[in-house]
Motif scaffolding. Structure first.
Motif, mmCIF file in Angstrom:
data_model
loop_
_atom_site.group_PDB
_atom_site.id
_atom_site.type_symbol
_atom_site.label_atom_id
_atom_site.label_comp_id
_atom_site.label_asym_id
_atom_site.label_seq_id
_atom_site.Cartn_x
_atom_site.Cartn_y
_atom_site.Cartn_z
ATOM 1 N N ALA A 91 -7.239 -3.131 3.474
ATOM 2 C CA ALA A 91 -7.771 -1.908 2.863
ATOM 3 C C ALA A 91 -6.967 -0.730 3.389
ATOM 4 C CB ALA A 91 -9.250 -1.739 3.197
ATOM 5 N N SER A 92 -6.716 0.220 2.502
ATOM 6 C CA SER A 92 -5.830 1.322 2.841
ATOM 7 C C SER A 92 -6.464 2.667 2.513
ATOM 8 C CB SER A 92 -4.524 1.165 2.048
ATOM 9 O OG SER A 92 -3.719 2.312 2.149
ATOM 10 N N ARG A 93 -5.870 3.704 3.093
ATOM 11 C CA ARG A 93 -6.270 5.072 2.746
ATOM 12 C C ARG A 93 -5.906 5.430 1.311
ATOM 13 N NH1 ARG A 93 -4.826 8.633 8.106
ATOM 14 N NH2 ARG A 93 -6.664 7.969 9.287
ATOM 15 N N ASP A 94 -5.096 4.592 0.657
ATOM 16 C CA ASP A 94 -4.766 4.835 -0.748
ATOM 17 C C ASP A 94 -5.897 4.372 -1.675
ATOM 18 O OD1 ASP A 94 -4.534 2.049 -0.886
ATOM 19 O OD2 ASP A 94 -2.369 2.049 -1.136
ATOM 20 N N ALA A 95 -7.044 3.962 -1.097
ATOM 21 C CA ALA A 95 -8.252 3.553 -1.822
ATOM 22 C C ALA A 95 -8.084 2.226 -2.556
ATOM 23 C CB ALA A 95 -8.732 4.647 -2.782
ATOM 24 N N THR A 96 -7.173 1.365 -2.070
ATOM 25 C CA THR A 96 -6.999 0.051 -2.680
ATOM 26 C C THR A 96 -7.280 -1.034 -1.649
ATOM 27 O OG1 THR A 96 -4.650 -0.125 -2.141
ATOM 28 C CG2 THR A 96 -5.219 0.889 -4.267
ATOM 29 N N ILE A 97 -7.589 -2.213 -2.164
ATOM 30 C CA ILE A 97 -7.703 -3.417 -1.348
ATOM 31 C C ILE A 97 -6.705 -4.419 -1.911
ATOM 32 C CG2 ILE A 97 -9.184 -5.347 -0.684
ATOM 33 C CD1 ILE A 97 -11.560 -3.449 -0.854
ATOM 34 N N HIS A 106 0.839 -1.193 0.000
ATOM 35 C CA HIS A 106 0.000 0.000 0.000
ATOM 36 C C HIS A 106 0.881 1.252 0.000
ATOM 37 C CE1 HIS A 106 -3.869 -1.972 0.532
ATOM 38 N NE2 HIS A 106 -3.328 -2.750 1.451
ATOM 39 N N THR A 107 0.330 2.364 -0.444
ATOM 40 C CA THR A 107 1.078 3.622 -0.462
ATOM 41 C C THR A 107 0.630 4.574 0.640
ATOM 42 O OG1 THR A 107 -0.459 4.572 -2.066
ATOM 43 C CG2 THR A 107 1.520 3.488 -2.938
ATOM 44 N N ASP A 108 -0.352 4.155 1.453
ATOM 45 C CA ASP A 108 -0.833 4.974 2.574
ATOM 46 C C ASP A 108 -1.213 4.030 3.713
ATOM 47 O OD1 ASP A 108 -1.626 7.140 4.089
ATOM 48 O OD2 ASP A 108 -2.965 7.967 2.572
ATOM 49 N N GLY A 109 -1.639 4.599 4.841
ATOM 50 C CA GLY A 109 -1.956 3.816 6.031
ATOM 51 C C GLY A 109 -2.992 2.729 5.790
ATOM 52 N N VAL A 110 -2.770 1.568 6.405
ATOM 53 C CA VAL A 110 -3.688 0.431 6.294
ATOM 54 C C VAL A 110 -4.720 0.549 7.406
ATOM 55 C CG1 VAL A 110 -3.873 -2.083 6.282
ATOM 56 C CG2 VAL A 110 -1.858 -0.974 5.293
ATOM 57 N N ILE A 111 -6.004 0.578 7.027
ATOM 58 C CA ILE A 111 -7.050 0.852 8.013
ATOM 59 C C ILE A 111 -7.952 -0.345 8.339
ATOM 60 C CG2 ILE A 111 -7.142 3.331 7.598
ATOM 61 C CD1 ILE A 111 -9.540 2.850 5.760
ATOM 62 N N ARG A 112 -7.977 -1.387 7.523
ATOM 63 C CA ARG A 112 -8.817 -2.547 7.794
ATOM 64 C C ARG A 112 -8.129 -3.819 7.322
ATOM 65 N NH1 ARG A 112 -11.282 -0.017 10.956
ATOM 66 N NH2 ARG A 112 -13.413 0.661 10.817
ATOM 67 N N LEU A 113 -8.366 -4.911 8.070
ATOM 68 C CA LEU A 113 -7.851 -6.224 7.733
ATOM 69 C C LEU A 113 -8.968 -7.244 7.883
ATOM 70 C CD1 LEU A 113 -4.535 -6.150 9.800
ATOM 71 C CD2 LEU A 113 -4.770 -5.763 7.349
ATOM 72 N N CYS A 114 -8.910 -8.286 7.069
ATOM 73 C CA CYS A 114 -9.918 -9.346 7.149
ATOM 74 C C CYS A 114 -9.264 -10.660 6.745
ATOM 75 C CB CYS A 114 -11.094 -9.021 6.228
ATOM 76 S SG CYS A 114 -12.348 -10.304 6.168
ATOM 77 N N ILE A 115 -9.427 -11.689 7.589
ATOM 78 C CA ILE A 115 -8.943 -13.025 7.279
ATOM 79 C C ILE A 115 -10.092 -13.813 6.664
ATOM 80 C CG2 ILE A 115 -8.040 -15.182 8.242
ATOM 81 C CD1 ILE A 115 -6.016 -12.980 8.462
ATOM 82 N N VAL A 116 -9.815 -14.517 5.551
ATOM 83 C CA VAL A 116 -10.816 -15.342 4.881
ATOM 84 C C VAL A 116 -10.280 -16.771 4.819
ATOM 85 C CG1 VAL A 116 -12.118 -15.698 2.750
ATOM 86 C CG2 VAL A 116 -11.580 -13.371 3.502
ATOM 87 N N ASP A 117 -11.029 -17.713 5.345
ATOM 88 C CA ASP A 117 -10.684 -19.146 5.311
ATOM 89 C C ASP A 117 -9.294 -19.455 5.878
ATOM 90 O OD1 ASP A 117 -13.134 -19.761 4.166
ATOM 91 O OD2 ASP A 117 -12.349 -19.604 2.123
ATOM 92 N N ASP A 118 -8.815 -18.682 6.806
ATOM 93 C CA ASP A 118 -7.514 -18.882 7.457
ATOM 94 C C ASP A 118 -6.323 -18.930 6.501
ATOM 95 O OD1 ASP A 118 -8.501 -18.817 10.014
ATOM 96 O OD2 ASP A 118 -8.582 -20.988 10.255
ATOM 97 N N ASP A 119 -6.516 -18.607 5.218
ATOM 98 C CA ASP A 119 -5.385 -18.610 4.293
ATOM 99 C C ASP A 119 -5.312 -17.362 3.418
ATOM 100 O OD1 ASP A 119 -3.013 -19.683 3.283
ATOM 101 O OD2 ASP A 119 -4.057 -20.631 1.610
ATOM 102 N N TYR A 120 -6.237 -16.448 3.564
ATOM 103 C CA TYR A 120 -6.219 -15.222 2.765
ATOM 104 C C TYR A 120 -6.406 -14.014 3.667
ATOM 105 C CZ TYR A 120 -6.738 -18.473 -1.049
ATOM 106 O OH TYR A 120 -6.541 -19.504 -1.919
#
Length: 176
Positions: A162-168, A144-158
């Motif tokens: 999400a970042s303030r740079d508007a990317t996931i 990411h190029t800006d602060g990371v604001i959210r995290l999510c684990i999916v199926d314990d392997d992914y």
């Protein structure tokens, strides 16, 4: 007023002085774990069929939580600290950080992922069964190029970040 024909069954009333940050089912007996943030942060449990509230013995500066799958460990998250609450023994361990945490996620009893609005990377730590005394810093995920604001684990392997740079970003944990 009723939408879709649904009406509430119980009114739990005002539980905290501040805003509620999370509600999650705590066990199979209709017990909920509820956290709040604001001027008087707390975590409480309630059996909503009895409306009896019990405050957990977790310091008041923790405003969010994550439960493991067995729901016997509570990962309590504060502004600059993470605490481990062992439900059965009622023991609490805490670890402090130098930067503000924006979000945390974990893979069952092994990895914890930490993000900060102050950093454009995700810090991965291996916690031996989530005891802070056994922390081994694993690595940083940079993308990411800006602060990371959210995290999510999916199926314990992914991991999704999400970042303030508007990317996931989508990360495969087993190939880290």
């Amino acid at each position: 007023m009723s939408y879709f024909g649904l009406k509430y069954k119980y009114c739990l009333g005002q539980i905290f002085d501040g805003c509620i940050s999370k509600i999650e089912e705590f066990d199979d007996n209709e017990k909920l774990l509820i956290s709040s943030f604001g001027c008087n942060q707390k975590m409480k449990t309630v059996r909503f069929n009895q409306l009896k509230f019990d405050q957990l013995d977790i310091p008041q500066d923790y405003i969010y939580f994550i439960l493991n799958k067995k729901k016997d460990i509570i990962l309590a998250i504060g502004k600059k600290q993470i605490g481990i609450y062992l439900v059965d023994s009622k023991l609490f361990y805490q670890k402090y950080f130098n930067k503000n945490l924006s979000f945390s996620a974990f893979v069952e009893n092994s990895y914890i992922f930490l993000s900060s609005t102050e950093a454009n990377f995700i810090e991965i730590q291996y916690w031996d069964n989530f005891f802070p005394g056994n922390i081994i810093n694993v690595k940083h995920l940079v993308g990411h190029t800006d602060g990371v604001i959210r995290l999510c684990i999916v199926d314990d392997d992914y991991l999704l970040s999400a970042s303030r740079d508007a990317t996931i970003k989508y990360w495969k944990i087993s190939t880290l």
